[in-house]
Design a protein around this motif. Sequence first.
Motif, PDB file in Angstrom:
ATOM      1  N   PHE A 179       6.767 -11.784  -0.088  1.00 27.42           N
ATOM      2  CA  PHE A 179       8.003 -11.760   0.714  1.00 27.42           C
ATOM      3  C   PHE A 179       9.226 -11.596  -0.178  1.00 27.42           C
ATOM      4  CE2 PHE A 179       6.795 -13.922   5.005  1.00 27.42           C
ATOM      5  CZ  PHE A 179       5.786 -12.983   5.169  1.00 27.42           C
ATOM      6  N   GLU A 180       9.222 -12.327  -1.292  1.00 26.85           N
ATOM      7  CA  GLU A 180      10.355 -12.233  -2.233  1.00 26.85           C
ATOM      8  C   GLU A 180      10.535 -10.799  -2.716  1.00 26.85           C
ATOM      9  OE1 GLU A 180      10.178 -14.889  -5.602  1.00 26.85           O
ATOM     10  OE2 GLU A 180       9.791 -16.608  -4.282  1.00 26.85           O
ATOM     11  N   CYS A 181       9.422 -10.236  -3.125  1.00 27.86           N
ATOM     12  CA  CYS A 181       9.496  -8.874  -3.676  1.00 27.86           C
ATOM     13  C   CYS A 181       9.882  -7.867  -2.602  1.00 27.86           C
ATOM     14  CB  CYS A 181       8.162  -8.485  -4.294  1.00 27.86           C
ATOM     15  SG  CYS A 181       7.843  -9.367  -5.813  1.00 27.86           S
ATOM     16  N   VAL A 182       9.320  -8.030  -1.407  1.00 30.81           N
ATOM     17  CA  VAL A 182       9.650  -7.124  -0.308  1.00 30.81           C
ATOM     18  C   VAL A 182      11.139  -7.214   0.004  1.00 30.81           C
ATOM     19  CG1 VAL A 182       9.339  -6.786   2.183  1.00 30.81           C
ATOM     20  CG2 VAL A 182       7.348  -7.005   0.711  1.00 30.81           C
ATOM     21  N   ASP A 183      11.653  -8.450   0.001  1.00 31.69           N
ATOM     22  CA  ASP A 183      13.098  -8.636   0.231  1.00 31.69           C
ATOM     23  C   ASP A 183      13.910  -7.992  -0.875  1.00 31.69           C
ATOM     24  OD1 ASP A 183      12.733  -9.942   2.603  1.00 31.69           O
ATOM     25  OD2 ASP A 183      12.692 -11.954   1.699  1.00 31.69           O
ATOM     26  N   ALA A 184      13.468  -8.257  -2.122  1.00 31.48           N
ATOM     27  CA  ALA A 184      14.217  -7.730  -3.276  1.00 31.48           C
ATOM     28  C   ALA A 184      14.251  -6.214  -3.257  1.00 31.48           C
ATOM     29  CB  ALA A 184      13.577  -8.228  -4.565  1.00 31.48           C
ATOM     30  N   HIS A 185      13.147  -5.598  -2.804  1.00 31.16           N
ATOM     31  CA  HIS A 185      13.082  -4.131  -2.782  1.00 31.16           C
ATOM     32  C   HIS A 185      13.547  -3.559  -1.445  1.00 31.16           C
ATOM     33  CE1 HIS A 185      10.515  -4.928  -6.260  1.00 31.16           C
ATOM     34  NE2 HIS A 185      10.674  -3.668  -6.582  1.00 31.16           N
ATOM     35  N   ALA A 199       1.357  -2.233  -6.181  1.00 31.74           N
ATOM     36  CA  ALA A 199       1.882  -1.688  -4.922  1.00 31.74           C
ATOM     37  C   ALA A 199       3.402  -1.545  -4.967  1.00 31.74           C
ATOM     38  CB  ALA A 199       1.462  -2.583  -3.764  1.00 31.74           C
ATOM     39  N   LEU A 200       4.072  -2.482  -5.647  1.00 32.17           N
ATOM     40  CA  LEU A 200       5.538  -2.498  -5.626  1.00 32.17           C
ATOM     41  C   LEU A 200       6.182  -1.611  -6.686  1.00 32.17           C
ATOM     42  CD1 LEU A 200       6.118  -6.318  -5.056  1.00 32.17           C
ATOM     43  CD2 LEU A 200       6.593  -4.484  -3.431  1.00 32.17           C
ATOM     44  N   LEU A 201       5.427  -1.322  -7.763  1.00 35.55           N
ATOM     45  CA  LEU A 201       6.040  -0.624  -8.910  1.00 35.55           C
ATOM     46  C   LEU A 201       6.721   0.699  -8.549  1.00 35.55           C
ATOM     47  CD1 LEU A 201       6.571  -0.816 -11.944  1.00 35.55           C
ATOM     48  CD2 LEU A 201       4.442   0.413 -12.325  1.00 35.55           C
ATOM     49  N   PRO A 202       6.118   1.545  -7.711  1.00 36.94           N
ATOM     50  CA  PRO A 202       6.807   2.817  -7.387  1.00 36.94           C
ATOM     51  C   PRO A 202       8.021   2.622  -6.463  1.00 36.94           C
ATOM     52  CG  PRO A 202       4.430   2.964  -7.007  1.00 36.94           C
ATOM     53  CD  PRO A 202       4.762   1.521  -7.140  1.00 36.94           C
ATOM     54  N   ASP A 203       8.368   1.354  -6.179  1.00 34.92           N
ATOM     55  CA  ASP A 203       9.507   1.028  -5.326  1.00 34.92           C
ATOM     56  C   ASP A 203       9.345   1.644  -3.938  1.00 34.92           C
ATOM     57  OD1 ASP A 203      11.795  -0.282  -4.829  1.00 34.92           O
ATOM     58  OD2 ASP A 203      13.129   1.197  -5.747  1.00 34.92           O
ATOM     59  N   PRO A 204       8.246   1.331  -3.236  1.00 32.30           N
ATOM     60  CA  PRO A 204       7.991   1.955  -1.940  1.00 32.30           C
ATOM     61  C   PRO A 204       8.889   1.364  -0.853  1.00 32.30           C
ATOM     62  CG  PRO A 204       6.325   0.307  -2.395  1.00 32.30           C
ATOM     63  CD  PRO A 204       7.206   0.334  -3.595  1.00 32.30           C
ATOM     64  N   ALA A 235      12.088  -3.549   1.242  1.00 22.23           N
ATOM     65  CA  ALA A 235      10.981  -2.776   1.826  1.00 22.23           C
ATOM     66  C   ALA A 235      10.589  -3.365   3.169  1.00 22.23           C
ATOM     67  CB  ALA A 235       9.792  -2.794   0.881  1.00 22.23           C
ATOM     68  N   THR A 236       9.759  -2.608   3.878  1.00 25.62           N
ATOM     69  CA  THR A 236       9.207  -3.058   5.158  1.00 25.62           C
ATOM     70  C   THR A 236       7.775  -3.516   4.902  1.00 25.62           C
ATOM     71  OG1 THR A 236      10.545  -1.392   6.259  1.00 25.62           O
ATOM     72  CG2 THR A 236       8.713  -2.326   7.531  1.00 25.62           C
ATOM     73  N   LEU A 237       7.367  -4.591   5.537  1.00 25.90           N
ATOM     74  CA  LEU A 237       6.006  -5.097   5.315  1.00 25.90           C
ATOM     75  C   LEU A 237       5.227  -5.083   6.627  1.00 25.90           C
ATOM     76  CD1 LEU A 237       3.835  -6.553   3.548  1.00 25.90           C
ATOM     77  CD2 LEU A 237       4.915  -8.706   4.231  1.00 25.90           C
ATOM     78  N   LEU A 238       4.075  -4.442   6.587  1.00 20.02           N
ATOM     79  CA  LEU A 238       3.169  -4.479   7.740  1.00 20.02           C
ATOM     80  C   LEU A 238       1.851  -5.046   7.218  1.00 20.02           C
ATOM     81  CD1 LEU A 238       2.529  -3.798  10.689  1.00 20.02           C
ATOM     82  CD2 LEU A 238       1.895  -1.499   9.948  1.00 20.02           C
ATOM     83  N   ALA A 239       1.545  -6.265   7.671  1.00 19.21           N
ATOM     84  CA  ALA A 239       0.381  -6.953   7.116  1.00 19.21           C
ATOM     85  C   ALA A 239      -0.635  -7.260   8.192  1.00 19.21           C
ATOM     86  CB  ALA A 239       0.819  -8.237   6.431  1.00 19.21           C
ATOM     87  N   HIS A 252       0.785  16.950   0.681  1.00 12.15           N
ATOM     88  CA  HIS A 252       2.102  16.337   0.839  1.00 12.15           C
ATOM     89  C   HIS A 252       1.978  14.916   1.375  1.00 12.15           C
ATOM     90  CE1 HIS A 252       3.656  20.673   1.004  1.00 12.15           C
ATOM     91  NE2 HIS A 252       4.016  20.130  -0.143  1.00 12.15           N
ATOM     92  N   ARG A 253       0.975  14.736   2.256  1.00 14.40           N
ATOM     93  CA  ARG A 253       0.736  13.378   2.770  1.00 14.40           C
ATOM     94  C   ARG A 253       0.364  12.431   1.631  1.00 14.40           C
ATOM     95  NH1 ARG A 253      -2.504  15.332   6.789  1.00 14.40           N
ATOM     96  NH2 ARG A 253      -4.349  14.400   5.855  1.00 14.40           N
ATOM     97  N   ARG A 254      -0.469  12.946   0.727  1.00 11.45           N
ATOM     98  CA  ARG A 254      -0.897  12.123  -0.408  1.00 11.45           C
ATOM     99  C   ARG A 254       0.295  11.795  -1.309  1.00 11.45           C
ATOM    100  NH1 ARG A 254      -6.538  12.348  -1.443  1.00 11.45           N
ATOM    101  NH2 ARG A 254      -7.601  13.564   0.136  1.00 11.45           N
ATOM    102  N   ALA A 255       1.110  12.823  -1.577  1.00  9.93           N
ATOM    103  CA  ALA A 255       2.287  12.605  -2.437  1.00  9.93           C
ATOM    104  C   ALA A 255       3.244  11.615  -1.778  1.00  9.93           C
ATOM    105  CB  ALA A 255       2.984  13.934  -2.707  1.00  9.93           C
ATOM    106  N   PHE A 256       3.405  11.760  -0.458  1.00  6.22           N
ATOM    107  CA  PHE A 256       4.280  10.843   0.283  1.00  6.22           C
ATOM    108  C   PHE A 256       3.745   9.405   0.190  1.00  6.22           C
ATOM    109  CE2 PHE A 256       5.314   8.531   4.183  1.00  6.22           C
ATOM    110  CZ  PHE A 256       6.697   8.660   4.213  1.00  6.22           C
ATOM    111  N   ARG A 257       2.423   9.283   0.344  1.00  4.03           N
ATOM    112  CA  ARG A 257       1.808   7.953   0.353  1.00  4.03           C
ATOM    113  C   ARG A 257       1.981   7.251  -0.993  1.00  4.03           C
ATOM    114  NH1 ARG A 257      -2.802   9.416   2.450  1.00  4.03           N
ATOM    115  NH2 ARG A 257      -4.228   9.385   0.690  1.00  4.03           N
TER     116      ARG A 257
END
Lengths: 222, 393
Positions: A184-190, A154-159, A192-196, A73-78
């Motif tokens: 940043f643009e894509c993270v904003d558009a989606h 990374a972004l395609l599954p809409d994480p 999403a949260t970014l941890l870099a 389940h962790r893998r599926a979640f990830r």
Amino acid sequence: MIKITDLDFVYPHGEFRLMVPDFNIGRSEKVAVIGPSGSGKTTLLNLIAGITVPKHGTVEVDEVTVSRLEDRHRRAFRITRIGFVFQDFALLDYLDVLDNILHPYRITRALELSRSVRQRASVLAETMGIADKLKRPVGELSQGEKQRTAICRALLPDPSLILADEATGNLDPDNKSRILDLLFECVDAHRATLLAVTHDHELLARFDRVVDFQGFRGGVVE
Amino acid sequence: MSDSLYLAWRYIGFNRWKTLTLMACITLITVLPLTLQVLLSETERQMLARAASTPLVVGAGGSALDLMMSTLYFGRDVPELIDMSDSEEIWKTGLADAIPLYVRFRARDYPIVGTTLDYFDFRGLGFAAGRPLAVLGECVLGAEAARRLELKPGDSLVSSPDNLFDLAGVYPLKMSVAGVLKRTYSADDLAVFVDLKTAWIIEGLGHGHGDVARDGDTSVVLERSEDNVVANASLVEYTEITKANIDSFHFHGEPENYPISAVIALPHDAKSAAILRGRFLESLVTAQIVVPFEVIGALMQNIFRIKNVLDAVIVVVGLATVLAIALVFALSLRLRQREIETIFKLGCQRATIAHLLAAEIILILFASGVLCVGILLIVDHYSADLVRLIFVN
């Protein structure tokens, strides 16, 4: 979005120990993690992604206690909720750009590869400026193009969470700034949260928050 | 599984040389014993079929196998010869029909088989072109011999000298091709059939030359008496039998003493066969009578014994190859460690790696299997020709 409580992690045969009493990141926040090599930045990303599990404490992502999920389940979640961007891009040289972007869909049943997914991949590639390279082998791409491909993947599954482990580490200064802009643009558009994780202090000003990881270091297990 | 197959396909395509090497190893190790099996089965079928259709063979004492190889397959080794009288003796018993064979000479490396017309009926040989032997000096070609020599009825073929350095020996005979046989996929396809008398002319037992008794040319006559004329070496001996000179051909000596290499005996029934064999066993003659099926059957048993050894060797080599292939896949996994770690990090299940590897193995095995089947189909299609090429030619 991310909530870590009383985390205590030790590698099974290692001397390294990571203790994080309390760590939170809000939704759509862009957070940079800095710290010296070996301070546990990558370990933290692995714990948040559920790649490794802490001995004590809990890791919550998007209101799911990742640290208590079963392995599958962790893998599926990830793969459905977390996007990974690696320093070395981690692209497969035997696949072309499009197949690399679609790769997560081919290695799990949790994601379904449909026509709309392919269309979304094309749109993402367009946004990243690599639409004309979709059928190219990744070996023919420049470093910047490779990282854009990795970001698309990374972004395609809409994480809801993007974990970037020194994503700009292998890029020249021009590309660094451009890739970060796109990320940043894509993270904003989606939304999403970014941890870099980054070593690049010039880029820190662009993040909402910077966490100096030295503070979490728990010391060395005797 | 389709996604795993797709990824495996792309991986295989990207590493095509490694894949082709693996496929070649798998295909070879699979195809070799199977090809051997197909060829040996076909060999057994052909040799036993020909042997089974030949009830008894009479020939000089000695190696029964040599006698069979000469009589059934027209091999190069000429067995000890017997007399034509042996054939006559079989006729006289009333127990069997006899077909004499004289297999000794060759024409452009193809065996000249001197026999009677009964042989064509016995083997059921039909004509693709031309007609059967009718007059002295004619030959009938097997289908493959005619094809390779590019000869047709009306053409001519010269027998090869027995010994190039024997200047006083037999002259080559230019034979006229009367017909070409239909293909039978047997040794008959590679033979040049002539009448027994033509074979004896090739040997020099019969010949044709100018009539020294009547010719006015006295320069060729060394000595003339009432009942004999002795000519010198300038007398022209004919090397081709034509309508014009056929009457001048004659034989010296008693025909029953002329040599043949074997007699195919066709007993009227099983009882006749048993009696005939008994007579030969009891008699003190130097000839032997053998059952071809028994001799060739024993030969095949020996061949299959050798095949068992080969099979054992192939099994060992096959095991070594399987281990090597397993090692290649293990090393391949190690080389792909980074990729595996990446897809684990992305979130794929553990089974996915197994699926990917299984898909890769399935594709390589499938491609090797297709290649194997293709090669085996080709070998099977040409097995008759291949066997003849290897064993009969």
